[in-house]
Design an enzyme around this catalytic site. Structure first.
Site, mmCIF file in Angstrom:
data_model
loop_
_atom_site.group_PDB
_atom_site.id
_atom_site.type_symbol
_atom_site.label_atom_id
_atom_site.label_comp_id
_atom_site.label_asym_id
_atom_site.label_seq_id
_atom_site.Cartn_x
_atom_site.Cartn_y
_atom_site.Cartn_z
ATOM 1 N N ASP A 45 -28.121 -30.741 -33.804
ATOM 2 C CA ASP A 45 -27.273 -31.350 -32.780
ATOM 3 C C ASP A 45 -27.458 -30.668 -31.423
ATOM 4 O OD1 ASP A 45 -26.291 -33.194 -34.511
ATOM 5 O OD2 ASP A 45 -24.372 -32.198 -34.870
ATOM 6 N N GLY A 46 -27.690 -29.359 -31.431
ATOM 7 C CA GLY A 46 -27.922 -28.651 -30.180
ATOM 8 C C GLY A 46 -29.180 -29.138 -29.476
ATOM 9 N N ASN A 122 -20.440 -33.938 -25.839
ATOM 10 C CA ASN A 122 -19.464 -33.399 -26.793
ATOM 11 C C ASN A 122 -18.120 -33.079 -26.138
ATOM 12 O OD1 ASN A 122 -20.923 -33.579 -29.116
ATOM 13 N ND2 ASN A 122 -21.260 -31.388 -29.378
ATOM 14 N N GLU A 123 -18.131 -32.087 -25.229
ATOM 15 C CA GLU A 123 -16.864 -31.657 -24.654
ATOM 16 C C GLU A 123 -17.065 -30.821 -23.412
ATOM 17 O OE1 GLU A 123 -18.608 -28.652 -26.549
ATOM 18 O OE2 GLU A 123 -17.459 -29.792 -28.034
ATOM 19 N N ARG A 148 -0.026 -23.135 -20.084
ATOM 20 C CA ARG A 148 -0.341 -21.714 -20.111
ATOM 21 C C ARG A 148 -0.926 -21.392 -21.468
ATOM 22 N NH1 ARG A 148 4.367 -22.134 -17.141
ATOM 23 N NH2 ARG A 148 4.475 -20.930 -15.183
ATOM 24 N N ASP A 150 -4.932 -19.986 -23.589
ATOM 25 C CA ASP A 150 -6.316 -19.527 -23.492
ATOM 26 C C ASP A 150 -7.202 -20.525 -22.755
ATOM 27 O OD1 ASP A 150 -5.578 -17.277 -24.822
ATOM 28 O OD2 ASP A 150 -6.692 -17.703 -26.669
ATOM 29 N N ALA A 185 -4.607 -22.146 -27.939
ATOM 30 C CA ALA A 185 -3.593 -21.082 -28.011
ATOM 31 C C ALA A 185 -2.610 -21.153 -26.852
ATOM 32 C CB ALA A 185 -4.276 -19.709 -28.059
#
Length: 266
Positions: A45-46, A122-123, A148, A150, A185
């Site tokens: 995929d990379g 992808n993102e 707020r 990560d 997070a």
């Protein structure tokens, strides 16, 4: 038909690439790295992500097909034992074009700097250079929340099985023209609140991130990590462009999900 290759670069992938290239040339196809009709990705995929970014200016003219030489991939539907069959299919069979949505990222800067635009298969993720990310999140021009935590991950449907899934996001079928916003997070206590759930936005909705304090961010576009300074806003939406895959046989999405995450076969 004109064709080109991208390869993972390991001996196995390179050997397969050279073998397929020779066979395709025997069928009188034309090797053209600059203006291919079809790009064959040999690796994982990379490797296909690299091919997508290399030919992102030709998305309306170029289709992609993948051969995976390692673990089962979401974008690569052929295995090394099938390359003769794939070569014949490319040379002799009209292929079906399957289109997947892409993510458009527009970064605007303070002091009138020129905006930059990216496409992600992808993102895209956003993190503070140091410490906690603090961002105002707007949806369709209205303030939604002050995040707020990560960081934030904005993914395409086809990318929903990648980092988005690891963050607890939903898996979306690529036929759905949407993007997904997933938290990393987040801080939630008596003072600070976020929605805490992934948001799925349709193609006519825009997500805008606006810095609250620090204007410098680590922003990823698929496998690329970029430092952007003096950021005024980051805009996300479903792109007008789409990636085109050349399909010579069915490649069911839910079967890929099962084989990748549930089935013992890999």
């Amino acid at each position: 038909m004109k064709f080109a290759f991208t390869t993972k670069g390991d001996p196995k992938s390179n050997t397969l690439m050279h073998k397929m290239r020779s066979q395709l040339l025997e069928f009188d196809l034309i090797y053209d790295e600059d203006q291919p009709d079809i790009v064959i990705s040999v690796g994982g995929d990379g490797t296909l992500l690299y091919a997508f970014h290399r030919y992102s200016s030709r998305l309306d003219k170029t289709a992609f097909v993948g051969v995976h030489t390692g673990h089962l991939g979401f974008y690569a539907d052929w295995v090394p034992d099938e390359i003769e069959k794939l070569v014949i299919a490319i040379a002799k069979t009209p292929y079906q074009v399957i289109e997947y949505p892409l993510l458009e990222v527009i970064i605007r800067y303070q002091h009138g700097g020129k905006e930059t635009r990216y496409l992600a298969l992808n993102e895209s993720t956003v993190r503070a250079v140091e410490g906690t990310l603090v961002m105002d999140v707007e949806i369709r021009g209205d303030h939604f929340e002050r995040f707020r935590g990560d960081g934030l991950c904005i993914s395409t449907p086809s990318g929903s099985t990648a980092y988005n899934k690891a963050l607890g996001g939903a898996i979306l079928h690529p036929s759905i023209s949407a993007i997904q916003v997933t938290e990393m997070a987040s801080i939630n206590n008596r003072i600070f609140r976020t929605v805490g759930s992934p948001l799925i936005l349709p193609s006519h909705h825009t997500c805008m991130l606006k810095p609250v304090n620090e204007p410098d961010f680590q922003i990823t576009i698929d496998h690329l990590t970029l430092l952007h300074k003096d950021v005024k806003s980051i805009q996300y939406r479903v792109a007008d462009e789409k990636i085109r895959f050349a399909r010579f046989r069915p490649f069911p999405f839910w079967k890929r999900v099962r084989d990748s995450f549930i089935s013992d076969k890999n």
